[in-house]
Design a protein around this motif. Structure first.
Motif, PDB file in Angstrom:
ATOM      1  N   THR B 214      10.485  -7.739  -8.845  1.00  0.00           N
ATOM      2  CA  THR B 214      11.021  -6.749  -9.605  1.00  0.00           C
ATOM      3  C   THR B 214      12.421  -6.504  -8.852  1.00  0.00           C
ATOM      4  O   THR B 214      12.621  -6.567  -7.671  1.00  0.00           O
ATOM      5  N   HIS B 215      13.267  -5.697  -9.435  1.00  0.00           N
ATOM      6  CA  HIS B 215      14.337  -5.073  -8.692  1.00  0.00           C
ATOM      7  C   HIS B 215      14.011  -3.534  -8.496  1.00  0.00           C
ATOM      8  O   HIS B 215      15.081  -2.798  -7.933  1.00  0.00           O
ATOM      9  N   ASP B 216      13.099  -3.120  -9.159  1.00  0.00           N
ATOM     10  CA  ASP B 216      12.568  -1.758  -9.118  1.00  0.00           C
ATOM     11  C   ASP B 216      11.717  -1.442  -8.334  1.00  0.00           C
ATOM     12  O   ASP B 216      10.475  -1.626  -8.420  1.00  0.00           O
ATOM     13  N   LEU B 217      12.110  -0.709  -7.038  1.00  0.00           N
ATOM     14  CA  LEU B 217      11.111  -0.409  -6.030  1.00  0.00           C
ATOM     15  C   LEU B 217      10.269   0.525  -6.553  1.00  0.00           C
ATOM     16  O   LEU B 217       9.114   0.693  -6.041  1.00  0.00           O
ATOM     17  N   GLY B 218      10.697   1.576  -7.465  1.00  0.00           N
ATOM     18  CA  GLY B 218       9.837   2.530  -8.081  1.00  0.00           C
ATOM     19  C   GLY B 218       8.597   2.225  -8.495  1.00  0.00           C
ATOM     20  O   GLY B 218       7.345   2.675  -8.489  1.00  0.00           O
ATOM     21  N   ILE B 219       8.532   0.901  -9.245  1.00  0.00           N
ATOM     22  CA  ILE B 219       7.210   0.565 -10.244  1.00  0.00           C
ATOM     23  C   ILE B 219       6.269  -0.179  -9.136  1.00  0.00           C
ATOM     24  O   ILE B 219       4.906  -0.270  -9.551  1.00  0.00           O
ATOM     25  N   VAL B 220       6.435  -0.634  -7.988  1.00  0.00           N
ATOM     26  CA  VAL B 220       5.740  -1.426  -7.198  1.00  0.00           C
ATOM     27  C   VAL B 220       4.724  -0.367  -6.200  1.00  0.00           C
ATOM     28  O   VAL B 220       3.708  -0.720  -5.891  1.00  0.00           O
TER      29      VAL B 220
END
Lengths: 318, 334, 304
Positions: B214-220
């Motif tokens: 992912t490029h979205d650190l928020g969702i991991v």
């Protein structure tokens, strides 16, 4: 579906009507009339009778109405060059020859072309691929007429394997007399092989680069399975798009091939009747060929929806 | 824990007209049984190429996995796999979910068929059984009237439903490894959470290892056991989820974390963004790739690429700031 | 490398602007041209084309023979030092006639292509510009024209206008502009929808500027491709019509006329058919290969 078919049918009739009208007035604008040369040496009275017989003495608009009324009931009138024969009877005689030639060419040409296209796509960047594509460009660059003359000269003239000219008649009309039909079929089918192999290769390579092919590969399917079940069907759209063009190609090709091999078909007689200014015959043949073409366009539209579920009939025009 | 997948020194290049694009430049990591590894980075950092390398989807003559790269699955060298091994591995042992389900599903094939072909290839069961299994899978991923949807085409479903179908395909043969390549990027935020939850529950049920890209650190944050931060084809920092979120050391990771918008942020200023672009991978810089955008760039950064520095507890980062010589001038840096 | 304290001082040198760093900016057309030059087939066909075009200009001059001087004593000769391609049944020099014919064929094809491009661009531009019912009606006209096999329309037009050069030009281009018009219309419509044009218009760019800056570069490639594939089509059609006795007729000369004359004497003097047919094929082949090279160069994706 029903309302779509009805609308399309109405559109087709309208198109045909306009084509017939345009053809009629185009022909009316041809300098001189078809009888001028024939009646020069005849006595005035007979000349007068002939003009009346073909209705050429009537005013243009009246002739138009008569012609169109005839077309509506399928009566194309009487040929001028072949007196006593109606256009229908001539067409009935000539169409089967052209139809058989056309079908043989297209089945053989499109079949081989598609197989070669698949091979070229699967073996891309190999000598097989380069060979097929080079051959295809070569074939596309040799006109029907030169190919026809070449085949005739070599296989019929020099080697004597096949008769030079002629076409099966009578009971052999559809299924016999293969020795006559082989050369003309070959002469015509090369352009299909060329067109369809290139088309299918390009289209398959386009599909292979789609992401759903990656999905298919990530399922562990075999290459053959992927090509047959995933690539091929999705590659068919451009092939279908090309169908009307193929019919046009078939008609165009028949003009040359029938002439070279003296095949008594529509292609040869169209040119003859144009040269002889046989107006009713030109009119009849133009309308018939246009009908065939328009019907193929219709079939093409239906085929789209069969191959690609995303295209819906209700969508109408694309 | 057992190592399921080992990646060592992975180099992948794409040959284009403009030159050789070095998409992945020496990436190493392990995936353990049942864990979730997140690979995070901006677009073009090589994370998807890494995923495709693991699935064997890098194709000659344009793509090339360089010699010296090592890929091992259950200890077996994947680079020596033959066609038969690959066929068994793909779909049977490992499967992948792509970002755009509309592009990743065959538009002219019914979705039922797209699931069952996966099953019938790997397990020699009857068509009817496969159909039943596909139907229950669709039910499992939360698709209502699964029986009817078996005969639908992808374009007839919504984006979220299509991604569920992709997940059903991916889990069809109970793989040991699932690669989810930006599985939620193309979806609405509300559906994102549902999809991630579902992947998680299926993962627990079947004890699957997941590589979440992912490029979205928020969702991991809630999902990943360990996190790998990638930048311009290299791993810049890796560690457990807690380490990365609470003790990030690489300036790029810090920047990524600052770029996550927070509702609790008291300052009303503009959202944080990292200025500039990643370097060109045709001619990558000899120093640290992040040097040109880094607020702490030092002389050494433009000259040499930093090695991995150990920060303890399996946490490593490739940054010169961690060098002993840099530590005591740290005050100047901060 | 030796690391010192200085290595860890803050870097004060010029840092490459990341915007400059990203991507080698080779302009699109330079790239296209480079790809064509790297494609041996395209270069070869370009060379072949140049040779044929040059010969069709200077061929009749260097042969030392006249186009129409009849010399019955030297009829139906084989190629010799005197007549490089031999002579025809009236003793005319074939080398002169073939190149003269090639020149006529190429000129006919070029003029038709020009007509097709100009009419197509205008028609397509008008359709896209006015839109609405104008577009609808004009599109119907195109649909009507394309719902009939092209050759029929061409033949019927030739019948009305006679066998002259003007008639041929009109008849051959009467249907061909439809494809170009559709292409131009589609391109303009697509551009109008695209965000960067919307942005340009919103920022107050004049329509002229939008056309200059966006439409022409975007459409030029496709137009080039259409032109490259149209030329061989016209050469074909011209030859075919002459062969059928509907196109140009003697005393006019073109490759088609020469082929149809050659066909009459094919059984006895195949040489007279061979040369015009060969040149026709090479000419068309060169154009097709060049068009293929151009397609690859414009869209490198297709080569993958």
């Amino acid at each position: 579906m029903l309302s779509y078919s009805i609308r399309r049918f109405a559109e087709m009739i309208l198109t045909l009507f306009i084509i017939a009208t345009a053809t009629f007035f185009l022909l009316a604008a041809v300098p001189g009339d078809p009888l001028t040369e024939r009646v020069e040496k005849l006595p005035p009275q007979i000349r007068q009778n002939l003009y009346e017989k073909y209705g050429l003495n009537k005013p243009l608009l009246e002739r138009y109405v008569i012609t169109m009324r005839g077309l509506a009931v399928g009566n194309f009138g009487e040929s001028i060059v072949y007196p006593g024969q109606t256009v229908q009877s001539i067409l009935q005689e000539k169409l089967p020859a052209s139809a058989r030639l056309g079908i043989q060419q297209m089945v053989l040409g499109i079949g081989i072309g598609m197989i070669l296209g698949i091979i070229a796509a699967m073996k891309k960047n190999t000598w097989l691929d380069y060979g097929i594509i080079t051959l295809a460009i070569l074939f596309i660059s040799i006109p029907h007429l030169i190919f026809g003359l070449l085949l005739q000269k070599i296989f019929a003239g020099e080697l004597g394997w096949f008769p030079v000219i002629g076409w099966p008649k009578g009971k052999d009309l559809w299924t016999g007399g293969w020795q006559y039909t082989i050369l003309p079929t070959l002469a015509g089918c090369f352009s299909y092989i060329a067109a369809y192999s290139r088309l299918l290769k390009t289209s398959m390579l386009d599909v292979v680069n789609q992401e759903y092919i990656l999905t298919a590969e990530s399922k562990g399917l075999s290459k053959m399975h992927i090509v047959l079940k995933h690539v091929l069907r999705n590659s068919l759209i451009p092939v279908i798009t090309n169908l009307p063009m193929s019919i046009a190609m078939c008609i165009t090709g028949s003009f040359f091939i029938e002439r070279i091999f003296s095949i008594p078909g529509v292609g040869m007689y169209y040119v003859l009747s144009v040269n002889e200014r046989d107006l009713p015959l030109i009119m009849g043949q133009t309308v018939i060929l246009s009908i065939i073409y328009i019907v193929v366009i219709f079939i093409t539209d239906i085929l789209y929806t069969v191959v690609d579920p995303r295209i819906s009939i209700q969508g109408g025009r694309r | 824990m057992k190592k399921l997948l080992e990646v060592r020194n992975l180099h992948v290049s794409y040959h284009t007209y403009a030159g050789e694009v070095q998409s992945v430049r020496g990436v190493s990591f392990d995936v353990h049984d049942g864990e979730t590894l997140a690979i995070v980075g901006e677009s073009g950092c090589g994370k998807s190429v890494t995923a495709r390398s693991i699935m064997g989807l890098i194709k000659a003559p344009f793509g090339e996995i360089k010699t010296g790269s090592e890929l091992r699955y259950c200890g077996e060298d994947m680079r020596a796999f033959d066609a038969k091994k690959w066929a068994h591995y793909r779909g049977g042992e490992a499967s992948i979910i792509f970002q755009d389900a509309l592009a990743a599903l065959n538009p002219t094939m019914k979705i039922g068929k797209q699931i069952t072909e996966n099953i019938t290839v790997h397990e020699h069961i009857k068509k009817k059984e496969a159909n039943e299994r596909a139907e229950s899978l669709l039910h499992q991923v939360g698709i209502p009237d699964a029986k009817q949807k078996m005969n639908s085409y992808p374009h007839q479903l919504s984006g979220g439903m299509r991604q569920r179908v992709m997940i059903a395909i991916a889990f069809a043969c109970n793989p040991k490894l699932l690669i989810a390549d930006e599985p939620t990027t193309a979806l609405d935020v509300t559906i994102q959470a549902q999809i991630l939850d579902m992947i998680r529950s299926l993962q627990r049920e079947k004890n699957t290892s997941v590589i979440l890209i992912t490029h979205d650190l928020g969702i991991v944050a809630n999902i990943a056991t360990r996190i790998l931060i990638m930048y311009s084809g290299k791993v810049v920092e890796k560690g457990t989820s807690e380490e990365i979120f609470y003790h990030p050391v690489h300036p790029y990771t810090k920047a990524l974390l600052r770029a996550i918008p927070k509702l609790t942020d008291p300052s009303k200023g503009p959202l944080y963004s990292i200025s500039g672009h990643p370097p060109d991978l045709i001619d990558p810089p000899q120093g640290c790739p992040f040097a040109a955008r880094c607020p702490h760039c030092m002389n050494v950064c433009v000259e040499a690429h930093p090695e991995d520095f150990d920060c303890g507890a399996g946490h490593t980062a490739a940054c010169w700031l961690l060098h002993p010589l840099a530590r005591h001038i740290g005050s100047e840096v901060e | 490398m030796e690391l010192t304290n200085i290595s860890f001082k803050k870097y004060r040198g010029r840092r490459l602007d990341p915007d400059q760093l990203a991507g080698h900016s080779v302009t699109y057309w330079k790239d296209v041209w480079r790809r064509i030059r790297k494609n041996p087939t395209a270069v070869l066909s370009l060379a072949a084309l140049m040779i044929i075009l040059t010969l069709s200009v200077i061929g009749p001059i260097i042969s030392g023979h006249d186009l129409s001087t009849i010399n019955p004593k030297r009829a139906n000769m084989n190629p010799s030092a005197e007549n490089w391609f031999g002579t025809d049944n009236l003793g005319r020099d074939l080398f002169t006639r073939v190149w003269y014919g090639a020149r006529a064929s190429v000129i006919v094809a070029l003029v038709c292509t020009l007509i097709q491009t100009v009419v197509g661009c205008l028609y397509g531009g008008i359709m896209a510009h006015f839109g609405g019912w104008v577009d609808e009606v004009m599109m119907r006209v195109i649909e009507l024209i394309t719902s009939m096999p092209t050759l029929l329309i061409t033949i019927l037009t030739m019948m009305v206008l006679g066998n002259g050069m003007t008639a041929l030009l009109v008849a051959m281009s009467i249907t061909s502009w439809c494809g170009t018009a559709r292409l131009i219309r589609g391109q303009i419509m697509q551009l109008r929808e695209s965000e960067y044009v919307l942005a340009a218009v919103a920022l107050g760019a004049s329509p002229f500027w939008v056309i200059l800056r966006h439409l022409i570069p975007n459409t030029f490639g496709l137009l080039m491709l259409t032109i490259a594939t149209s030329i061989p089509d016209y050469i074909f059609t011209e030859a075919g019509l002459s062969f059928l006795g509907i196109g140009l007729q003697p005393p006019n000369t073109s490759l088609g006329v020469l082929i149809s004359i050659g066909q009459q004497t094919m059984d006895f003097f195949p040489i007279q058919l061979l040369f015009p047919a060969l040149i026709l094929c090479v000419l068309v082949l060169a154009f097709n290969l060049l068009g293929d090279g151009l397609r690859d160069a414009l869209d490198p994706r297709l080569r993958q």
